[in-house]
Design a protein around this motif. Sequence first.
Motif, PDB file in Angstrom:
ATOM      1  N   GLY A 299      38.264  50.216  39.970  1.00  0.00           N
ATOM      2  CA  GLY A 299      38.406  49.011  39.476  1.00  0.00           C
ATOM      3  C   GLY A 299      37.643  48.634  38.522  1.00  0.00           C
ATOM      4  O   GLY A 299      37.523  47.432  37.518  1.00  0.00           O
ATOM      5  N   SER A 301      36.460  49.363  34.073  1.00  0.00           N
ATOM      6  CA  SER A 301      36.752  49.970  32.839  1.00  0.00           C
ATOM      7  C   SER A 301      35.684  50.936  32.175  1.00  0.00           C
ATOM      8  O   SER A 301      36.060  51.673  31.159  1.00  0.00           O
ATOM      9  N   LEU A 623      41.012  40.011  43.229  1.00  0.00           N
ATOM     10  CA  LEU A 623      39.788  40.968  42.584  1.00  0.00           C
ATOM     11  C   LEU A 623      38.697  41.357  43.436  1.00  0.00           C
ATOM     12  O   LEU A 623      38.045  42.323  43.296  1.00  0.00           O
ATOM     13  N   ALA A 637      34.171  43.256  39.152  1.00  0.00           N
ATOM     14  CA  ALA A 637      35.780  43.400  39.103  1.00  0.00           C
ATOM     15  C   ALA A 637      36.199  42.356  38.221  1.00  0.00           C
ATOM     16  O   ALA A 637      37.416  42.754  37.315  1.00  0.00           O
ATOM     17  N   GLY A 641      38.382  42.970  34.693  1.00  0.00           N
ATOM     18  CA  GLY A 641      39.691  42.468  34.670  1.00  0.00           C
ATOM     19  C   GLY A 641      40.195  41.673  33.549  1.00  0.00           C
ATOM     20  O   GLY A 641      41.208  41.394  33.387  1.00  0.00           O
ATOM     21  N   PRO A 682      44.482  39.407  33.248  1.00  0.00           N
ATOM     22  CA  PRO A 682      43.666  39.463  32.306  1.00  0.00           C
ATOM     23  C   PRO A 682      43.425  38.136  31.422  1.00  0.00           C
ATOM     24  O   PRO A 682      42.276  38.028  31.034  1.00  0.00           O
ATOM     25  N   ALA A 685      41.079  35.975  33.692  1.00  0.00           N
ATOM     26  CA  ALA A 685      39.865  36.264  33.851  1.00  0.00           C
ATOM     27  C   ALA A 685      38.838  36.007  32.587  1.00  0.00           C
ATOM     28  O   ALA A 685      37.840  35.598  32.706  1.00  0.00           O
TER      29      ALA A 685
END
Length: 766
Positions: A299, A301, A623, A637, A641, A682, A685
């Motif tokens: 989860g 990046s 999430l 997370a 996200g 996205p 968030a």
Amino acid sequence: MDGAAIAGETIEISGIVQGVGFRPFVYRLALRLGVDGTVSNAGGRVLIHVGGPRTALEAFAAALVAEAPPLARIERVERRPAAVPEPGFRIVESGAGTVSIGVVPDVATCPACRAEIADPNARRHRYAFTNCTDCGPRFSIVAGLPYDRPATTMAGFPMCPACRAEYENPADRRFHAQPIACPACGPRLWLEREGTEIASADPIIDAAELLRSGHILAVKGIGGFHIACDATDAAAVATLRARKHRPTKPLAVMADLPAAHRLCVISPKEEAALLAPSAPILLLPLRPDAALATGLAPGQSHLGLMLPYTPLHHLLIAATGRPLVMTSGNRSSEPQIFRDDEARTGLAGIVDGFLMHDRPIARRLDDSVTRFAAGGLRVMRRGRGLAPLPLALPEDFEGAPPVLAMGGELKSALCLTHGARALLSHHLGDLDEPATGDAFETALADYSALFAHVPQVIAADLHPDYRASRLAAALAEARGLPLESVQHHHAHIAAAMAETGWRRTDGKVVGIALDGLGLGNDGTVWGAEVLVCDYRESRRIARLSPIQLAGGDAASREPWRALLAHLDRALGRAVVDGDASLAALFAGKPVPTLRAMMDKGLNAPPASSAGRLFDAVAALLGLAPDRLSHEGEAAMALEAGAAGEAAPYPFAISAQDDLIEIDPAPLWRALRANLAAARPLPEMAAAFHTGLAEAFVSVAAQAAAEAGTHAVALSGGVFQNARLLEEAVARLRARGLTPLIPAEVPANDGGLALGQAVVAAARHMA
């Protein structure tokens, strides 16, 4: 004054001047400039008795600073007249003296040593313990000061004639390199399985073959054991997670620089950070096509990546030909193991074998963790490569009494102060684990003895039940010393003030402290506050509207509990129960019981926690798991996200009984509407991060105007979120305010001890 006249003087140099090749540098400089005398270590200083023509002495003194070794950090040079020394120049045995906080950290392998281990004609070809005055183990092998070989864990390895010749040759880069070794006289490496050493012509080659075939190995390094496996092998990664009971927490990866560029997007400044002598783990954006196993950072990046930093690591990475998982050698939540026998028992059932060596480790040192955010490198965990570098305090702390600060309960660290310098220890772990608590007490004794620290004041968190606070109270009583209890969020802000050079005489700052939980001055739980403070005291002027933590500590582990409290407060229970999509989030959960607990105030303390707000939003957006497997899982997370730009979600701001309330109720109404409209996750968030930053910065800006200050300090573990930090910093600067942001000191609880130390020091200064 006659420049040719012969004179003598004593030069005393303080700072990081041991373990960095300073005495050999002085020796070579003296020969070059034709001056006589001696150089020696004394405590944490270098003492030089020098004589010669006045012009040569001036050139010598200037060159001491201008040409100092790259790892040295000169803080003070004192020159005094002295008798003219005897002809010649020599290095003499170290003298006694008061120890100061000036030990260099462990240093990554230098280019010259890397070239040497790769050279088939070199005496140290493929030798895993190659080092010189510019690199190698330092803090992890120091048993006492002054820093000489007998006071290190290399004392049991007498130098062979060849190493002795290098050690005594001023022209050699190993002149007085204390960890000097070679295959003939130094530590050795071996591979063992099931308690038995395996016959091997080259243990590294055989270890690499095991890793390539899917096995999991314990690798003894500088500051402890790592658990290693092939980072491209999904089955091996899954097996490691299952055996270590670490289902989702990200795993660090080690790779050489070309492979690192294939795995992550690396800017020039990030490459420079990876290649720095500290060689930290650096959080880097993952490439979509990175050839890595799934499950390394679920989860996320970003990937925590580090380069090889010892010859052993360079050789192992090269032999394996693949990036390797390199995670702490411990069982879940326990301290990293650094002793051989403990590894054999503690890692049994987790690893399939051990790559061992016989150089003892003096103290446990986890890898440092860093990331770039808001224009600079930020330390998230201070460990190997960074500790125990001292931190410079603002100049008007010079006369402060020595303080021992004990830190908090989580991410614990100690802080010792000597006047205007502070030594913040390496990461020690979470004290709610018994084994970590024992390690904390060991580290306290170790630091106090190694640095000959005699405190006049002891500082601790305001919470009386923290293990560190109880130990601080016992020490203060036993030694007859004053105990300063420092409120958790005041300590966070004070640490940011101290690191950024804010002087005691500079007045007040506004602080935004966002974290999980900390005991407030009013006996309630805080975690999202705006303070106006100086070093001596703080006043809370605003908070996030509190919710009740149903189940107490359980609410920190199960995000749905915080979500239920937030939704009930913002929307009302009837709305929550009547909305099928919201009610589904709590299906099968003991909602009536928790609501009854909140109604009666039973094990449901109110808390103004930013951490629990992140947990709740992450839970609403799907999430967060029902139960977190590690601290910060939901917040990480949510940060991962978020993408793109988004207008801020609203917060209501109002004055309530001399305290400004930052109410997230409008946020929850907007989120509910956006979910119903299927707004992309996205965007939601991102809008949450933007809204939280805008709400707190707007309140802080008004507070700064009323307090007559331009400075706003940002600290607390939530500010390790790069997106939130950057949103807040941009908004502060747009309003003409100056952000004070931690960099070398963790914004999380790993920096609390520094804040406690400066608050306690200020309270005991005129």
